[in-house]
Design an enzyme around this catalytic site. Structure first.
Site, PDB file in Angstrom:
ATOM      1  N   GLY A  73      -5.390   0.442  -4.974  1.00 58.32           N
ATOM      2  CA  GLY A  73      -5.903  -0.886  -5.315  1.00 58.32           C
ATOM      3  C   GLY A  73      -4.774  -1.794  -5.764  1.00 58.32           C
ATOM      4  NE  ARG A 127      -8.238   2.897  -2.718  1.00 66.07           N
ATOM      5  CZ  ARG A 127      -8.554   1.695  -3.226  1.00 66.07           C
ATOM      6  NH1 ARG A 127      -9.073   0.761  -2.448  1.00 66.07           N
ATOM      7  NH2 ARG A 127      -8.380   1.449  -4.514  1.00 66.07           N
ATOM      8  CG  ASP A 157      -5.855   8.119 -10.829  1.00 67.33           C
ATOM      9  OD1 ASP A 157      -6.095   7.198 -10.015  1.00 67.33           O
ATOM     10  OD2 ASP A 157      -6.741   8.804 -11.360  1.00 67.33           O
ATOM     11  CB  THR A 160      -4.267   0.517 -11.606  1.00 65.22           C
ATOM     12  OG1 THR A 160      -5.677   0.404 -11.795  1.00 65.22           O
ATOM     13  CG2 THR A 160      -3.730   1.356 -12.750  1.00 65.22           C
ATOM     14  CG  ASP A 189      -9.296   0.400 -12.753  1.00 61.75           C
ATOM     15  OD1 ASP A 189      -9.973  -0.633 -12.874  1.00 61.75           O
ATOM     16  OD2 ASP A 189      -9.302   1.104 -11.733  1.00 61.75           O
ATOM     17  CG  ASP A 215      -7.317   4.170 -14.402  1.00 56.89           C
ATOM     18  OD1 ASP A 215      -6.214   3.695 -14.095  1.00 56.89           O
ATOM     19  OD2 ASP A 215      -8.147   4.538 -13.561  1.00 56.89           O
ATOM     20  NE  ARG A 273     -16.126   2.184  -7.286  1.00 52.82           N
ATOM     21  CZ  ARG A 273     -15.170   1.609  -6.552  1.00 52.82           C
ATOM     22  NH1 ARG A 273     -13.925   2.007  -6.646  1.00 52.82           N
ATOM     23  NH2 ARG A 273     -15.474   0.642  -5.719  1.00 52.82           N
TER      24      ARG A 273
HETATM   25  P1  ADP Z   1      -4.927   4.287  -6.726  1.00 52.74           P
HETATM   26  O1  ADP Z   1      -3.505   4.645  -6.465  1.00 52.74           O
HETATM   27  O2  ADP Z   1      -5.107   2.834  -7.044  1.00 52.74           O
HETATM   28  O3  ADP Z   1      -5.589   5.232  -7.702  1.00 52.74           O
HETATM   29  P2  ADP Z   1      -6.319   5.684  -4.555  1.00 52.74           P
HETATM   30  O4  ADP Z   1      -6.957   6.662  -5.454  1.00 52.74           O
HETATM   31  O5  ADP Z   1      -7.146   5.082  -3.468  1.00 52.74           O
HETATM   32  O6  ADP Z   1      -5.714   4.423  -5.340  1.00 52.74           O
HETATM   33  O7  ADP Z   1      -5.049   6.380  -3.906  1.00 52.74           O
HETATM   34  C1  ADP Z   1      -4.173   5.677  -3.060  1.00 52.74           C
HETATM   35  C2  ADP Z   1      -3.669   6.588  -1.972  1.00 52.74           C
HETATM   36  O8  ADP Z   1      -2.893   7.644  -2.541  1.00 52.74           O
HETATM   37  C3  ADP Z   1      -4.730   7.311  -1.156  1.00 52.74           C
HETATM   38  O9  ADP Z   1      -5.313   6.519  -0.145  1.00 52.74           O
HETATM   39  C4  ADP Z   1      -3.931   8.451  -0.564  1.00 52.74           C
HETATM   40  O10 ADP Z   1      -3.175   8.026   0.544  1.00 52.74           O
HETATM   41  C5  ADP Z   1      -2.970   8.798  -1.695  1.00 52.74           C
HETATM   42  N1  ADP Z   1      -3.514   9.953  -2.440  1.00 52.74           N
HETATM   43  C6  ADP Z   1      -4.594   9.983  -3.246  1.00 52.74           C
HETATM   44  N2  ADP Z   1      -4.850  11.224  -3.697  1.00 52.74           N
HETATM   45  C7  ADP Z   1      -3.883  12.026  -3.145  1.00 52.74           C
HETATM   46  C8  ADP Z   1      -3.588  13.429  -3.197  1.00 52.74           C
HETATM   47  N3  ADP Z   1      -4.338  14.280  -3.920  1.00 52.74           N
HETATM   48  N4  ADP Z   1      -2.516  13.869  -2.527  1.00 52.74           N
HETATM   49  C9  ADP Z   1      -1.747  13.030  -1.779  1.00 52.74           C
HETATM   50  N5  ADP Z   1      -1.987  11.706  -1.681  1.00 52.74           N
HETATM   51  C10 ADP Z   1      -3.029  11.206  -2.341  1.00 52.74           C
END
Ligand code: ADP
Length: 319
Positions: free
Chosen positions: A11, A72, A103, A125, A127, A129, A171
């Site tokens: 995000g 994503r 995260d 982010t 958030d 968080d 969320r």
């Molecule tokens: P944010 O970074 O804002 O928390 P997301 O949770 O959507 O956003 O994660 C962003 C991207 O990071 C995901 O679309 C994916 O490509 C990568 N990612 C998320 N979880 C994992 C994981 N367990 N291992 C490797 N890459 C991950």
């Protein structure tokens, strides 16, 4: 290390651009080349990588969004996807990567580091968080955006003697709701970290109405309930003429506040310093106004907590 990369992922958050600028300028200051990876991990796997110069990050410190684009990418959660990413980085001669995101993005950075490619995480982010830092880049800006909206809604709530349910982002984390509720003088704040009792909330509203309070602001984090559903219940159970406002994606945009720009500059610069010292697998953060760094695996193993004292204080002040 002579060449590093930087990407933004997940995000988007206001201040990501200021962090990218800091990474680029700090690296070039130390005679290190910087490559921008466009489109998060998806762009990384596709080799969407371009060299950034001092001027590439001119005029972006005050802009929301991210010039590197964000995405994503499910495929990057697999080892095959991660190896594809590493292959592209090696093709470009990049030796370390700064990952700006939440995260989920940190999980990607940790995976790359474990596969032998050093990464440092920068918390970006709205958030707020991410454990290991008091503030994430974008939170302060989003908070101020919410407050601007709450103040405006308060005007009309007062004129029409209405109760307003305002749904804000969050969320799994209630920081945005909690801080905006306290700063906006909300009578009720609902966050995912706390249980709530609808009867209790309605009783409080009814009592405040009996005491002469003619309008009310209720802030609901999206992870707790739909604002519309919540508004419906309040309408049914109290005498309040109730309206609902869902703030949505405006919370993710806008020019970053001075606080977020300074935070992004400090954290982005530290991320580069860590890579140059050969310290991959770290996540930078802010504690007691000092820049710190932690093991990214430790950060991901920790649960985010909100300051429940703020919720108690808000309850005390909004009677
Ligand atoms: P944010 O970074 O804002 O928390 P997301 O949770 O959507 O956003 O994660 C962003 C991207 O990071 C995901 O679309 C994916 O490509 C990568 N990612 C998320 N979880 C994992 C994981 N367990 N291992 C490797 N890459 C991950």
């Amino acid at each position: 290390m002579k060449r590093i990369g930087v990407l933004t992922s997940g995000g988007d958050a206001p201040g990501m651009n200021a962090a990218v600028r800091a990474v680029v300028r700090k690296a070039i200051y130390h005679d290190v080349e910087v490559y921008g990876v466009y489109g998060g991990y998806s762009g990384l796997m596709n080799g969407n990588i371009e060299k950034l110069e001092l001027g590439s990050v001119g005029d972006i410190i005050h802009r929301g969004g991210t010039m590197l684009l964000s995405a994503r990418c499910e495929e990057f959660k697999t080892k095959e996807g991660q190896l594809k990413g590493i292959e592209q980085l090696k093709l470009a001669g990049i030796e370390g990567l700064v990952v700006i995101g939440g995260d989920g993005s940190y999980r990607g950075a940790k995976a790359l580091t474990e596969l032998g490619f050093p990464c440092v995480g920068v918390p970006g982010t709205i958030d707020n968080d991410i454990p290991g830092t008091q503030y994430t880049i974008g939170f302060d800006t989003a908070l101020n955006t919410v407050i601007e909206a709450v103040d405006k809604i308060r005007d009309t709530a007062q004129s029409h003697e209405r109760a307003f349910v305002i749904e804000v982002m969050g969320r799994n984390a209630g920081d945005l709701a909690l801080w905006s509720g306290l700063a906006g003088g909300a009578e009720t704040i609902l966050i995912p970290e706390d249980n709530y009792d609808m009867n209790d909330i309605c009783q409080r509203l009814i009592k405040s109405q009996e005491r002469g309070k003619k309008h009310s602001i209720i802030i609901v984090a999206e992870g707790v309930a739909s604002g519309v559903e919540f508004g419906k219940q309040i309408k049914e159970r109290t005498d309040f003429d109730t309206r609902v406002s869902i703030l949505g994606h405006i919370q993710r945009g806008g020019s970053p506040t001075a606080f977020d720009r300074v935070l992004a500059s400090r954290l982005g610069a530290r991320a580069v310093e860590l890579l140059l010292k050969g310290k991959g697998g770290r996540a930078v953060g802010m504690k007691n106004n000092q820049v710190i760094d932690n093991d990214i695996a430790d950060i991901l193993g920790e649960a985010h907590t909100v300051d429940m004292n703020l919720l108690t204080l808000s309850k005390e002040l909004s009677i």
